[in-house]
Design an enzyme around this catalytic site. Structure first.
Site, PDB file in Angstrom:
ATOM      1  N   LYS A 127       7.801 -10.800   1.168  1.00 29.08           N
ATOM      2  CA  LYS A 127       7.070 -10.585  -0.094  1.00 29.08           C
ATOM      3  C   LYS A 127       5.637 -10.131   0.201  1.00 29.08           C
ATOM      4  O   LYS A 127       5.417  -9.433   1.182  1.00 29.08           O
ATOM      5  CB  LYS A 127       7.126 -11.848  -0.962  1.00 29.08           C
ATOM      6  CG  LYS A 127       8.566 -12.355  -1.124  1.00 29.08           C
ATOM      7  CD  LYS A 127       8.726 -13.442  -2.131  1.00 29.08           C
ATOM      8  CE  LYS A 127      10.194 -13.836  -2.222  1.00 29.08           C
ATOM      9  NZ  LYS A 127      10.459 -14.838  -3.210  1.00 29.08           N
TER      10      LYS A 127
ATOM     11  N   SER B 219      15.406 -20.757  -2.172  1.00 29.07           N
ATOM     12  CA  SER B 219      15.061 -22.010  -1.498  1.00 29.07           C
ATOM     13  C   SER B 219      16.023 -22.394  -0.377  1.00 29.07           C
ATOM     14  O   SER B 219      16.323 -23.577  -0.196  1.00 29.07           O
ATOM     15  CB  SER B 219      14.923 -23.149  -2.512  1.00 29.07           C
ATOM     16  OG  SER B 219      13.912 -22.832  -3.458  1.00 29.07           O
TER      17      SER B 219
ATOM     18  N   GLY C 198      11.778 -19.877  -4.762  1.00 27.06           N
ATOM     19  CA  GLY C 198      10.423 -20.392  -4.546  1.00 27.06           C
ATOM     20  C   GLY C 198      10.140 -21.691  -5.281  1.00 27.06           C
ATOM     21  O   GLY C 198       8.996 -22.128  -5.364  1.00 27.06           O
TER      22      GLY C 198
ATOM     23  N   GLU D  91      20.808 -14.373  -6.115  1.00 30.42           N
ATOM     24  CA  GLU D  91      19.636 -15.256  -6.094  1.00 30.42           C
ATOM     25  C   GLU D  91      19.359 -15.759  -7.505  1.00 30.42           C
ATOM     26  O   GLU D  91      18.720 -15.060  -8.302  1.00 30.42           O
ATOM     27  CB  GLU D  91      18.403 -14.494  -5.603  1.00 30.42           C
ATOM     28  CG  GLU D  91      18.558 -13.893  -4.229  1.00 30.42           C
ATOM     29  CD  GLU D  91      17.197 -13.559  -3.622  1.00 30.42           C
ATOM     30  OE1 GLU D  91      16.850 -14.191  -2.628  1.00 30.42           O
ATOM     31  OE2 GLU D  91      16.496 -12.696  -4.159  1.00 30.42           O
TER      32      GLU D  91
ATOM     33  N   GLU E 105      11.787 -10.522  -8.653  1.00 34.94           N
ATOM     34  CA  GLU E 105      10.337 -10.368  -8.905  1.00 34.94           C
ATOM     35  C   GLU E 105      10.012  -8.937  -9.311  1.00 34.94           C
ATOM     36  O   GLU E 105       9.077  -8.703 -10.082  1.00 34.94           O
ATOM     37  CB  GLU E 105       9.549 -10.815  -7.662  1.00 34.94           C
ATOM     38  CG  GLU E 105       9.563 -12.330  -7.534  1.00 34.94           C
ATOM     39  CD  GLU E 105       9.517 -12.861  -6.118  1.00 34.94           C
ATOM     40  OE1 GLU E 105       9.153 -12.109  -5.201  1.00 34.94           O
ATOM     41  OE2 GLU E 105       9.863 -14.042  -5.930  1.00 34.94           O
TER      42      GLU E 105
ATOM     43  N   HIS F  38      15.099  -6.936  -6.526  1.00 31.99           N
ATOM     44  CA  HIS F  38      14.686  -8.339  -6.419  1.00 31.99           C
ATOM     45  C   HIS F  38      14.192  -8.832  -7.780  1.00 31.99           C
ATOM     46  O   HIS F  38      13.553  -8.091  -8.527  1.00 31.99           O
ATOM     47  CB  HIS F  38      13.585  -8.492  -5.362  1.00 31.99           C
ATOM     48  CG  HIS F  38      13.318  -9.922  -5.043  1.00 31.99           C
ATOM     49  ND1 HIS F  38      12.528 -10.712  -5.833  1.00 31.99           N
ATOM     50  CD2 HIS F  38      13.789 -10.718  -4.047  1.00 31.99           C
ATOM     51  CE1 HIS F  38      12.511 -11.939  -5.329  1.00 31.99           C
ATOM     52  NE2 HIS F  38      13.265 -11.970  -4.247  1.00 31.99           N
TER      53      HIS F  38
HETATM   54  P1  PGA Z   1      12.711 -18.348  -1.524  1.00 26.79           P
HETATM   55  O1  PGA Z   1      12.827 -16.805  -1.957  1.00 26.79           O
HETATM   56  O2  PGA Z   1      13.534 -18.520  -0.266  1.00 26.79           O
HETATM   57  O3  PGA Z   1      11.230 -18.563  -1.273  1.00 26.79           O
HETATM   58  O4  PGA Z   1      13.234 -19.154  -2.646  1.00 26.79           O
HETATM   59  C1  PGA Z   1      14.043 -16.121  -1.842  1.00 26.79           C
HETATM   60  C2  PGA Z   1      13.867 -14.703  -2.319  1.00 26.79           C
HETATM   61  O5  PGA Z   1      13.115 -14.465  -3.278  1.00 26.79           O
HETATM   62  O6  PGA Z   1      14.476 -13.776  -1.758  1.00 26.79           O
END
Ligand code: PGA
Length: 251
Positions: free
Chosen positions: A12, A212, A172, A166, A96, A94
């Site tokens: 990221k 996570s 996160g 995901e 995000e 993704h």
């Molecule tokens: P994370 O993120 O392991 O921090 O939960 C996973 C991702 O966004 O690919």
């Protein structure tokens, strides 16, 4: 069907040049036979990361790409530019990118098309919000993200796709989907691929779990039948955690 596991670290917007050099010099120690290891540094770190890992089996991939080849798109990076520095795979979709940068299914399908036209491989991310799951809508959301994002491509191109499931509520947050939820969704995804592209492709497609994943839960997650590895955010930023997760996939 034995599918080789994949563990991909999504850095990221973390790691400046010095930090990334330090982490990569540690990652060079990774030497596993049964796992394809990938890292996705920020755009500014791709070039030197790829040079540093030139003789390693770790693949450097990008976190995103634009769908146009070139032109007046300030701030964007194209497939052609990535290929020019030796990057052959991109994460697309993704959550995000979807959430903070307004990337719709239509935009993502264009990015997928551009990657395919440029013979790049894709880690295509899908995932439901907590509200979708609470409303029992999660299967519909995942199905529509797949149908709108990647199901239009030719079956001969499907080998260039890795799917990453995901759940947004687990990214996160420290919350992980439980084993039953993960296996159930991965099986659902594999069944959808089967109904669209047939058995052989569905048995070969790799479906990663993300959200996570950490050293303490990786082994259990990777042992599930339809889970072919993980897309790792926070825990990919330090060597010890990432290495433990890679080792868990290598067993
Ligand atoms: P994370 O993120 O392991 O921090 O939960 C996973 C991702 O966004 O690919």
């Amino acid at each position: 069907m034995k599918r080789k596991k994949v563990v991909a670290g999504n850095w990221k917007m973390n790691m400046n040049l010095e930090e990334s050099k330090k982490l990569i010099s540690e990652l060079m120690q990774i030497n596993v036979e049964n796992v394809d290891v990938k890292i996705a540094p920020s755009f500014t770190n791709l070039f030197h990361s790829n040079i540093m890992l030139d003789s390693s089996s770790i693949e450097v991939i990008s976190q995103d790409m634009h769908h146009e080849q070139k032109g007046a798109f300030t701030g964007e990076i194209s497939a052609e530019m990535l290929l020019g520095i030796g990057i052959k795979t991109s994460i697309i979709g993704h959550s995000e990118r979807r959430k903070y940068f307004g990337e719709t299914d239509l935009i993502l399908s264009k990015k997928v098309n551009s990657a395919i036209e440029n013979k790049m491989k894709i880690v295509f991310c899908i995932g439901e919000e907590l509200m979708d799951r609470n409303n029992n809508n999660h299967f519909d959301i995942i199905e529509s993200q797949l149908r709108n994002g990647i199901f239009h491509i030719e079956s001969s191109q499907f080998k260039n796709i890795i799917i990453a499931y995901e759940p947004v509520w687990a990214i996160g947050t420290g919350m992980t989907a439980n084993s039953d939820q993960i296996q159930e969704m991965h099986q659902f995804i594999r069944d959808l691929v089967n109904s669209k592209f047939g058995n052989e492709i569905s048995q070969n497609i790799k479906i990663l779990y993300g959200g996570s994943v950490k050293p303490s839960n990786a082994k259990e997650i990777f042992s599930l039948k339809d889970i072919d590895g993980g897309l790792i955010g926070g825990a990919s930023l330090n060597f010890s955690d990432f290495n433990s997760i890679v080792e868990a996939a290598n067993e």
